[in-house]
Design a protein around this motif. Structure first.
Motif, PDB file in Angstrom:
ATOM      1  N   MET A 132       0.984  -1.238  -0.035  1.00 25.71           N
ATOM      2  CA  MET A 132       0.030   0.149   0.082  1.00 25.71           C
ATOM      3  C   MET A 132       0.707   1.175  -0.086  1.00 25.71           C
ATOM      4  O   MET A 132       1.655   1.596   0.865  1.00 25.71           O
ATOM      5  CB  MET A 132      -0.699  -0.025   1.195  1.00 25.71           C
ATOM      6  CG  MET A 132      -1.584   1.307   1.447  1.00 25.71           C
ATOM      7  SD  MET A 132      -2.565   1.422   2.883  1.00 25.71           S
ATOM      8  CE  MET A 132      -4.016   0.560   2.286  1.00 25.71           C
ATOM      9  N   PRO A 133       0.641   2.078  -1.085  1.00 25.61           N
ATOM     10  CA  PRO A 133       1.507   3.420  -0.850  1.00 25.61           C
ATOM     11  C   PRO A 133       0.968   4.139   0.265  1.00 25.61           C
ATOM     12  O   PRO A 133      -0.002   4.273   0.809  1.00 25.61           O
ATOM     13  CB  PRO A 133       1.097   4.286  -2.165  1.00 25.61           C
ATOM     14  CG  PRO A 133       0.497   2.980  -3.151  1.00 25.61           C
ATOM     15  CD  PRO A 133       0.116   2.096  -2.221  1.00 25.61           C
ATOM     16  N   VAL A 134       2.013   4.705   0.923  1.00 25.54           N
ATOM     17  CA  VAL A 134       1.842   5.351   2.085  1.00 25.54           C
ATOM     18  C   VAL A 134       2.152   6.915   1.964  1.00 25.54           C
ATOM     19  O   VAL A 134       3.242   7.538   1.127  1.00 25.54           O
ATOM     20  CB  VAL A 134       2.869   5.093   3.122  1.00 25.54           C
ATOM     21  CG1 VAL A 134       2.796   5.765   4.523  1.00 25.54           C
ATOM     22  CG2 VAL A 134       2.958   3.571   3.450  1.00 25.54           C
ATOM     23  N   ALA A 135       1.363   7.719   2.340  1.00 29.41           N
ATOM     24  CA  ALA A 135       1.367   9.236   2.172  1.00 29.41           C
ATOM     25  C   ALA A 135       2.603   9.589   3.034  1.00 29.41           C
ATOM     26  O   ALA A 135       3.040   9.216   3.851  1.00 29.41           O
ATOM     27  CB  ALA A 135       0.097   9.752   2.657  1.00 29.41           C
ATOM     28  N   ALA A 136       3.025  10.856   2.433  1.00 27.67           N
ATOM     29  CA  ALA A 136       4.224  11.342   3.075  1.00 27.67           C
ATOM     30  C   ALA A 136       4.125  12.795   3.149  1.00 27.67           C
ATOM     31  O   ALA A 136       3.465  13.464   2.205  1.00 27.67           O
ATOM     32  CB  ALA A 136       5.593  10.926   2.307  1.00 27.67           C
ATOM     33  N   VAL A 180       5.620  15.949   1.553  1.00 25.88           N
ATOM     34  CA  VAL A 180       6.226  16.341   0.549  1.00 25.88           C
ATOM     35  C   VAL A 180       6.264  17.640   0.541  1.00 25.88           C
ATOM     36  O   VAL A 180       4.931  18.269   0.192  1.00 25.88           O
ATOM     37  CB  VAL A 180       5.809  15.743  -0.672  1.00 25.88           C
ATOM     38  CG1 VAL A 180       6.593  16.088  -1.874  1.00 25.88           C
ATOM     39  CG2 VAL A 180       6.033  14.232  -0.538  1.00 25.88           C
ATOM     40  N   GLY A 181       7.015  18.810   0.780  1.00 24.30           N
ATOM     41  CA  GLY A 181       7.008  20.286   0.610  1.00 24.30           C
ATOM     42  C   GLY A 181       5.898  20.862   1.325  1.00 24.30           C
ATOM     43  O   GLY A 181       4.936  21.720   0.716  1.00 24.30           O
ATOM     44  N   GLY A 182       5.720  20.278   2.573  1.00 21.36           N
ATOM     45  CA  GLY A 182       4.622  21.059   3.327  1.00 21.36           C
ATOM     46  C   GLY A 182       3.558  20.351   3.200  1.00 21.36           C
ATOM     47  O   GLY A 182       2.199  20.581   3.809  1.00 21.36           O
ATOM     48  N   LEU A 183       3.180  19.203   2.202  1.00 17.74           N
ATOM     49  CA  LEU A 183       1.799  18.579   1.997  1.00 17.74           C
ATOM     50  C   LEU A 183       1.825  17.309   2.912  1.00 17.74           C
ATOM     51  O   LEU A 183       2.717  16.535   2.660  1.00 17.74           O
ATOM     52  CB  LEU A 183       1.752  18.120   0.743  1.00 17.74           C
ATOM     53  CG  LEU A 183       1.455  18.774  -0.566  1.00 17.74           C
ATOM     54  CD1 LEU A 183       1.604  18.311  -1.799  1.00 17.74           C
ATOM     55  CD2 LEU A 183       0.486  19.770  -0.283  1.00 17.74           C
ATOM     56  N   ASP A 184       1.138  17.470   4.200  1.00 13.71           N
ATOM     57  CA  ASP A 184       1.013  16.430   5.049  1.00 13.71           C
ATOM     58  C   ASP A 184      -0.154  15.495   4.462  1.00 13.71           C
ATOM     59  O   ASP A 184      -1.260  15.609   4.269  1.00 13.71           O
ATOM     60  CB  ASP A 184       0.619  16.965   6.514  1.00 13.71           C
ATOM     61  CG  ASP A 184       0.820  15.702   7.528  1.00 13.71           C
ATOM     62  OD1 ASP A 184       1.525  14.965   7.209  1.00 13.71           O
ATOM     63  OD2 ASP A 184       0.247  16.133   8.732  1.00 13.71           O
ATOM     64  N   SER A 185       0.108  14.270   4.524  1.00 12.83           N
ATOM     65  CA  SER A 185      -0.791  13.395   4.264  1.00 12.83           C
ATOM     66  C   SER A 185      -1.309  13.178   2.705  1.00 12.83           C
ATOM     67  O   SER A 185      -2.427  13.323   2.345  1.00 12.83           O
ATOM     68  CB  SER A 185      -1.951  12.983   5.201  1.00 12.83           C
ATOM     69  OG  SER A 185      -2.757  11.906   4.814  1.00 12.83           O
ATOM     70  N   ALA A 186      -0.292  13.407   1.702  1.00 12.80           N
ATOM     71  CA  ALA A 186      -0.507  13.658   0.453  1.00 12.80           C
ATOM     72  C   ALA A 186       0.241  12.698  -0.182  1.00 12.80           C
ATOM     73  O   ALA A 186       1.494  12.136   0.175  1.00 12.80           O
ATOM     74  CB  ALA A 186      -0.346  15.088  -0.203  1.00 12.80           C
ATOM     75  N   LEU A 187      -0.286  12.017  -1.290  1.00 16.58           N
ATOM     76  CA  LEU A 187       0.245  10.988  -2.378  1.00 16.58           C
ATOM     77  C   LEU A 187       0.334  11.853  -3.550  1.00 16.58           C
ATOM     78  O   LEU A 187      -0.644  12.111  -4.250  1.00 16.58           O
ATOM     79  CB  LEU A 187      -0.253   9.805  -2.293  1.00 16.58           C
ATOM     80  CG  LEU A 187       0.405   8.520  -3.115  1.00 16.58           C
ATOM     81  CD1 LEU A 187       1.984   8.497  -2.593  1.00 16.58           C
ATOM     82  CD2 LEU A 187      -0.323   7.593  -3.024  1.00 16.58           C
TER      83      LEU A 187
END
Length: 147
Positions: A1-5, A7-14
């Motif tokens: 399952m791809p896990v959100a990370a 990224v550049g201030g995006l919390d819980s984004a894929l």
């Protein structure tokens, strides 16, 4: 399952090209059921994708059913924190929604607001360059119709 990370201030984004589900197969996200499958493959609250070249938003309702909406250019859309979202950003090149203008979106992570944009460009010059490069004619001709 791809896990959100984060990224550049995006919390819980894929961020994916096509879908969180079977990314190597490049499925299209064009219907609510497609968005439901993509969102079920990750724990991310926000999944941003392209691939279909058609801007669209899908909001996952509490009952697990996704509802589709077409973002209106220049209008702020709050991506409410109590919902999960599949965002299809559109395409700067080769749009396929009947509008030849380039499509892109800007997401403000601090306010959780998405703004879609359309920008006209010289698609005739782009078509000439496509033909001059020896690429398929359909890639050039579809630019003026946005399909």
């Amino acid at each position: 399952m791809p896990v959100a990370a984060q990224v550049g201030g995006l919390d819980s984004a894929l961020l994916v090209h096509s879908s969180a589900r079977q990314p190597a197969a490049w499925p299209y996200i064009s219907a609510p059921s497609d968005a439901e499958r993509s969102l079920s493959a990750t724990d991310a609250r926000l999944v941003f994708a392209g691939h279909t070249h058609v801007p669209k938003l899908f909001s996952l309702q509490p009952n697990g059913v996704a509802v589709a909406a077409v973002p209106k250019a220049g209008v702020e859309t709050p991506l409410l924190a109590h919902r999960r979202w599949q965002v299809v950003l559109g395409s700067v090149g080769q749009p396929r929604d009947g509008d030849p203008a380039a499509a892109y979106s800007v997401f403000d992570a601090t306010q959780s607001i998405l703004v879609s944009h359309r920008v006209a460009y010289d698609h005739e010059a782009a078509a000439r360059k496509i033909l001059a490069a020896g690429l398929p004619h359909k890639l050039a001709h579809r630019l003026s119709r946005g399909i």
